[in-house]
Design a protein around this motif. Structure first.
Motif, PDB file in Angstrom:
ATOM      1  N   THR A   5       0.833  -1.204   0.000  1.00  0.00           N
ATOM      2  CA  THR A   5       0.000   0.000   0.000  1.00  0.00           C
ATOM      3  C   THR A   5       0.870   1.258   0.000  1.00  0.00           C
ATOM      4  O   THR A   5       0.581   2.221  -0.713  1.00  0.00           O
ATOM      5  N   ARG A   6       1.934   1.235   0.781  1.00  0.00           N
ATOM      6  CA  ARG A   6       2.853   2.378   0.792  1.00  0.00           C
ATOM      7  C   ARG A   6       3.487   2.592  -0.584  1.00  0.00           C
ATOM      8  O   ARG A   6       3.612   3.711  -1.073  1.00  0.00           O
ATOM      9  N   GLN A   7       3.904   1.494  -1.209  1.00  0.00           N
ATOM     10  CA  GLN A   7       4.500   1.587  -2.543  1.00  0.00           C
ATOM     11  C   GLN A   7       3.493   2.120  -3.560  1.00  0.00           C
ATOM     12  O   GLN A   7       3.834   2.945  -4.416  1.00  0.00           O
ATOM     13  N   LEU A   8       2.247   1.649  -3.457  1.00  0.00           N
ATOM     14  CA  LEU A   8       1.204   2.141  -4.364  1.00  0.00           C
ATOM     15  C   LEU A   8       0.938   3.629  -4.145  1.00  0.00           C
ATOM     16  O   LEU A   8       0.772   4.380  -5.108  1.00  0.00           O
ATOM     17  N   ALA A   9       0.866   4.044  -2.883  1.00  0.00           N
ATOM     18  CA  ALA A   9       0.638   5.458  -2.582  1.00  0.00           C
ATOM     19  C   ALA A   9       1.762   6.306  -3.166  1.00  0.00           C
ATOM     20  O   ALA A   9       1.506   7.375  -3.743  1.00  0.00           O
ATOM     21  N   ASP A  10       2.982   5.831  -3.039  1.00  0.00           N
ATOM     22  CA  ASP A  10       4.118   6.562  -3.593  1.00  0.00           C
ATOM     23  C   ASP A  10       4.019   6.641  -5.115  1.00  0.00           C
ATOM     24  O   ASP A  10       4.170   7.715  -5.699  1.00  0.00           O
ATOM     25  N   ALA A  11       3.735   5.511  -5.758  1.00  0.00           N
ATOM     26  CA  ALA A  11       3.670   5.478  -7.218  1.00  0.00           C
ATOM     27  C   ALA A  11       2.488   6.280  -7.750  1.00  0.00           C
ATOM     28  O   ALA A  11       2.630   7.045  -8.713  1.00  0.00           O
ATOM     29  N   GLN A  12       1.340   6.151  -7.132  1.00  0.00           N
ATOM     30  CA  GLN A  12       0.143   6.805  -7.646  1.00  0.00           C
ATOM     31  C   GLN A  12       0.043   8.275  -7.252  1.00  0.00           C
ATOM     32  O   GLN A  12      -0.245   9.124  -8.093  1.00  0.00           O
ATOM     33  N   PHE A  13       0.238   8.565  -5.977  1.00  0.00           N
ATOM     34  CA  PHE A  13      -0.048   9.896  -5.467  1.00  0.00           C
ATOM     35  C   PHE A  13       1.154  10.837  -5.516  1.00  0.00           C
ATOM     36  O   PHE A  13       1.016  12.000  -5.853  1.00  0.00           O
TER      37      PHE A  13
END
Length: 108
Positions: A5-13
């Motif tokens: 989730t942290r990686q996704l937040a970094d990549a997306q947001f």
């Protein structure tokens, strides 16, 4: 789960990296992670590095999962899995089938 989730937040947001985001979602799917759970964490937490906030948002999901597991492990649920699905429509010889035919032919 939280690390992804942290990686996704970094990549997306933060970075707006569409390709990295897609790769991470594919990884989540390959690991059979619940997309609804991940989405809840992505949009329900302001600071994804705050473990307490992540835990607080994730707690209701975990409780629902535990309750569903508890329900499926009851003796009645196990018996239902062993006996299979029940027949839901009456047979042609059932009295409700005869009653409906009588009503249609009576001119009412």
């Amino acid at each position: 789960m939280f690390a992804l989730t942290r990686q996704l937040a970094d990549a997306q947001f933060r970075r707006g990296d569409r390709f990295q985001s897609e790769r991470l979602w594919q990884e989540a799917a390959a690991e059979a992670m619940d997309a609804e759970r991940i989405t809840g964490l992505l949009y329900g937490v302001h600071d994804h590095d705050d473990l307490a906030a992540m835990e607080a948002v994730d707690r209701p999901y975990r409780e629902r999962q535990q309750e569903a597991l508890r329900r499926t492990s009851t003796p009645l649920a196990r018996l239902a899995r062993l006996t299979g699905p029940r027949q839901t429509r009456p047979s042609r010889n059932h009295r409700s089938a005869r009653a409906s035919k009588a009503l249609t032919g009576s001119g009412r």
